[in-house]
Design an enzyme around this catalytic site. Structure first.
Site, PDB file in Angstrom:
ATOM      1  N   HIS A   1      -7.119  -1.576  -5.135  1.00 28.62           N
ATOM      2  CA  HIS A   1      -8.396  -0.661  -5.974  1.00 28.62           C
ATOM      3  C   HIS A   1      -8.060  -0.733  -7.060  1.00 28.62           C
ATOM      4  CE1 HIS A   1     -11.716  -0.909  -3.084  1.00 28.62           C
ATOM      5  NE2 HIS A   1      -9.870  -0.176  -2.593  1.00 28.62           N
TER       6      HIS A   1
ATOM      7  N   GLU B   1      -9.730   0.051  -9.311  1.00 28.96           N
ATOM      8  CA  GLU B   1     -10.750   0.500 -10.601  1.00 28.96           C
ATOM      9  C   GLU B   1     -10.209   1.975 -10.667  1.00 28.96           C
ATOM     10  OE1 GLU B   1     -10.787  -0.923  -7.687  1.00 28.96           O
ATOM     11  OE2 GLU B   1     -12.377  -0.267  -6.145  1.00 28.96           O
TER      12      GLU B   1
ATOM     13  N   CYS C   1     -10.138  -6.460  -3.045  1.00 25.94           N
ATOM     14  CA  CYS C   1     -10.074  -5.361  -1.717  1.00 25.94           C
ATOM     15  C   CYS C   1     -10.762  -6.959  -0.969  1.00 25.94           C
ATOM     16  CB  CYS C   1     -10.674  -4.023  -1.609  1.00 25.94           C
ATOM     17  SG  CYS C   1      -9.930  -3.058  -0.237  1.00 25.94           S
TER      18      CYS C   1
HETATM   19  N1  GLN Z   1     -12.660  -3.838   4.882  1.00 32.04           N
HETATM   20  C1  GLN Z   1     -11.752  -4.900   4.520  1.00 32.04           C
HETATM   21  C2  GLN Z   1     -10.448  -3.713   5.626  1.00 32.04           C
HETATM   22  O1  GLN Z   1     -10.334  -3.323   6.060  1.00 32.04           O
HETATM   23  C3  GLN Z   1     -11.542  -4.109   2.852  1.00 32.04           C
HETATM   24  C4  GLN Z   1     -11.961  -3.354   2.412  1.00 32.04           C
HETATM   25  C5  GLN Z   1     -11.667  -3.128   1.380  1.00 32.04           C
HETATM   26  O2  GLN Z   1     -12.874  -3.520   0.301  1.00 32.04           O
HETATM   27  N2  GLN Z   1     -12.070  -1.549   1.124  1.00 32.04           N
HETATM   28  O3  GLN Z   1      -9.957  -4.673   4.891  1.00 32.04           O
END
Ligand code: GLN
Length: 539
Positions: free
Chosen positions: A511, A513, A385
């Protein structure tokens, strides 16, 4: 199909591992062929944990349908095949919100709206809905957050009391408690457990099974005492001694004491000889690993044990699958030295590095430096992410010469916004300014690292973010070796990025994970760990 219910409550203190215990019970019953659904009831007033700091609450677990939920759902996913959705987690905030909205609509016109029956009815409705979300569910395991005696969990306690009153033989109460060993007296103390059961009885709840957490195995006379004072049979006093090697021992130990057959008998479920070989194998590897693989996690919340819970779990699943013990080195991104040489000295020595998700500016530059270190030294890098966005920003700045490239989350006025909001990119308005949450399809590029890992061209993974890679920069970055290896089916958003010529440098906007199990590690984590092991061998 008749649905049966187990209510798991906790006594004496928090952090006894109620989630893990509930998940272990679910897993054991599934082995007997029972279709299980899991539900977590949280007494706090936030509508969901999405707005809480990871320091407060740990990780936010995201479901396919885009619900931001309690991290215990991660345990449920890792241990069971329970359906997980919005129907698997309810908070007091959600329950009150529903009832108050109904009141404003005039649904209760003329009546006084009260905790009993309106709040308790809504809780009972959620419990029923969890059992009917899919056909064939035979057992719902409901875990009540908090500790018995907390003021805020009272409506939940009252609701489960009523629920059992209305569904008598189909409900079972399990109480998880703590039996301390007082060194000075050289004695186990059962009084806190007795008091906790007393509080339950005042509410009208009578536990059928006592699960007793303790540091050491409980002598028979201590169990007999708990049985007598807590009004449960002696076989129903089951110990949960601190595990020696790993949390994967929990279901094995509960099975050895016959917990699953006792529950099955209560509900008249057919039982069979069950095999826990795949879990025993994990413990064998933990005891006798082939070697050690060290992963550096460069993040913002590394001090908090639970903030990257699913990531640590997923890394460990993959390492165990390779027969290796995992060591995690945690680096707090904003505390790393600014000076490049000092930075390298501090961070060097791990077999691979992972940059997890995150929000906000703090620590961002440290993460970019970590990505640069990995790219330039051909060390495996896995960005999740925000970690993918870091990969893209680093590559843009140092490999594609896009001066001061950044994410608009970090610098809204950056000259080269390689990561930005879709509304800023003037492409799709729909997603702009809102979080992209839940499962999205992704098409993989043949021959890429991602394709090799998944062994499939179409995948689905869960998201939780606002910002996206800005495709405007792709032609320039591609020339320098940046590869977009996964794209959202409709919309062409970049979901996976890789670096050409690097042994394993990959970032994902989603994600992965959340979808790794100890018995079925996630393919990307598997290939990352394999690359890290190969890197370890090469020096
Ligand atoms: N802050 C980043 C976004 O909003 C990544 C978010 C995250 O890592 N869950 O795109």
């Amino acid at each position: 199909m008749t649905v049966n219910y187990i209510f798991v409550t906790g006594g004496v203190c928090s952090s006894l591992g109620k989630g893990l215990t509930a998940a272990s019970i679910g897993m054991l019953l599934e082995k007997h062929g029972i279709k299980v659904a899991m539900l977590k009831l949280d007494p706090y007033l936030n509508v969901d944990p999405g707005t809480m700091s990871p320091y407060q609450h740990g990780e936010v677990y995201v479901t396919d349908d885009g619900a931001e939920t309690d991290l215990d759902l991660g345990h449920y996913f890792r241990y069971t095949d329970s359906p997980l959705s919005r129907a698997s987690n309810a908070t007091s905030g959600q329950i009150y919100n529903t009832v108050i909205r109904r009141e404003r609509r005039g649904d209760y016109l003329g009546k006084t709206v009260q905790v009993i029956p309106h709040i308790t009815d809504e809780i009972k409705k959620r419990i029923h809905e969890c059992g009917t979300q899919e056909p064939g569910i035979q057992l719902v395991i409901v875990e009540i957050g908090g500790t018995v005696g907390d003021i805020e969990s009272l409506p939940f306690m009252e609701a489960i009391r009523q629920f059992r009153h209305e569904n008598k033989s189909r409900c079972l109460n399990i109480h998880l408690t703590y039996v301390p060993f007082l060194k000075a007296a050289q004695e186990f103390k059962t009084k806190p457990s007795q008091h906790s059961v007393q509080i339950l009885r005042e509410i009208g709840i009578f536990p059928d099974i006592m699960l007793c957490r303790s540091e050491m195995t409980l002598p028979e006379d201590v169990k007999a005492k708990i049985s007598l004072f807590c009004n449960v049979s002696e076989e129903a006093v089951i110990e949960e001694v601190d595990v020696e090697h790993s949390i994967y021992e929990v279901p094995i130990k509960l099975h050895e004491q016959g917990l699953d057959t006792m529950i099955a008998k209560f509900f008249d479920f057919k039982t069979k000889q069950i095999h826990l070989g795949e879990w025993e194998r994990l413990i064998d590897v933990i005891r006798n690993p082939k070697g050690k693989v060290t992963i550096g996690v460069v993040g913002k919340y590394v001090q908090h044990q639970d903030a990257y819970k699913s990531i640590y779990e997923a890394l460990s699943h993959a390492a165990l699958d390779q027969g290796y013990r995992l060591e995690i080195k945690r680096f707090e991104a904003d505390k790393l030295p600014q000076d490049s040489d000092k930075f390298k000295q501090e961070i060097a020595g791990c077999d691979g590095y992972l940059v997890p998700g995150g929000f906000g500016e703090r620590g961002f530059e440290g993460k970019v430096k970590a990505a640069q270190f990995c790219r330039e030294n051909k060390i495996p890098y896995f960005g999740i992410c925000l970690g993918m966005q870091v990969l893209a920003v680093e590559f843009a700045r140092h490999a594609a010469n896009l001066e001061e490239a950044n994410s608009t989350e970090i610098d809204p006025n950056t000259k080269n916004p390689v990561i930005s909001l879709l509304s800023e990119q003037h492409i799709v308005q729909d997603f702009g300014g809102t979080m992209r949450l839940g499962a999205y399809h992704c098409d993989l590029k043949e021959g890429s690292l991602a394709h090799k890992a998944y062994q499939s061209k179409h995948i689905s993974e869960r998201h939780r973010h606002r910002f996206e890679y800005n495709n405007k920069y792709l032609p320039e970055m591609e020339k320098a070796g940046f590869v977009v290896s996964g794209r959202l089916k409709e919309g062409h958003l970049c979901e996976i990025a890789e670096v050409k010529g690097h042994p394993w440098m990959l970032g994902v906007q989603f994600h992965p994970e959340f979808k790794s199990k100890p018995t079925k590690p996630h393919p990307l984590f598997n290939d990352f760990i394999k690359a890290a092991i190969a890197n370890h061998r090469s020096h």
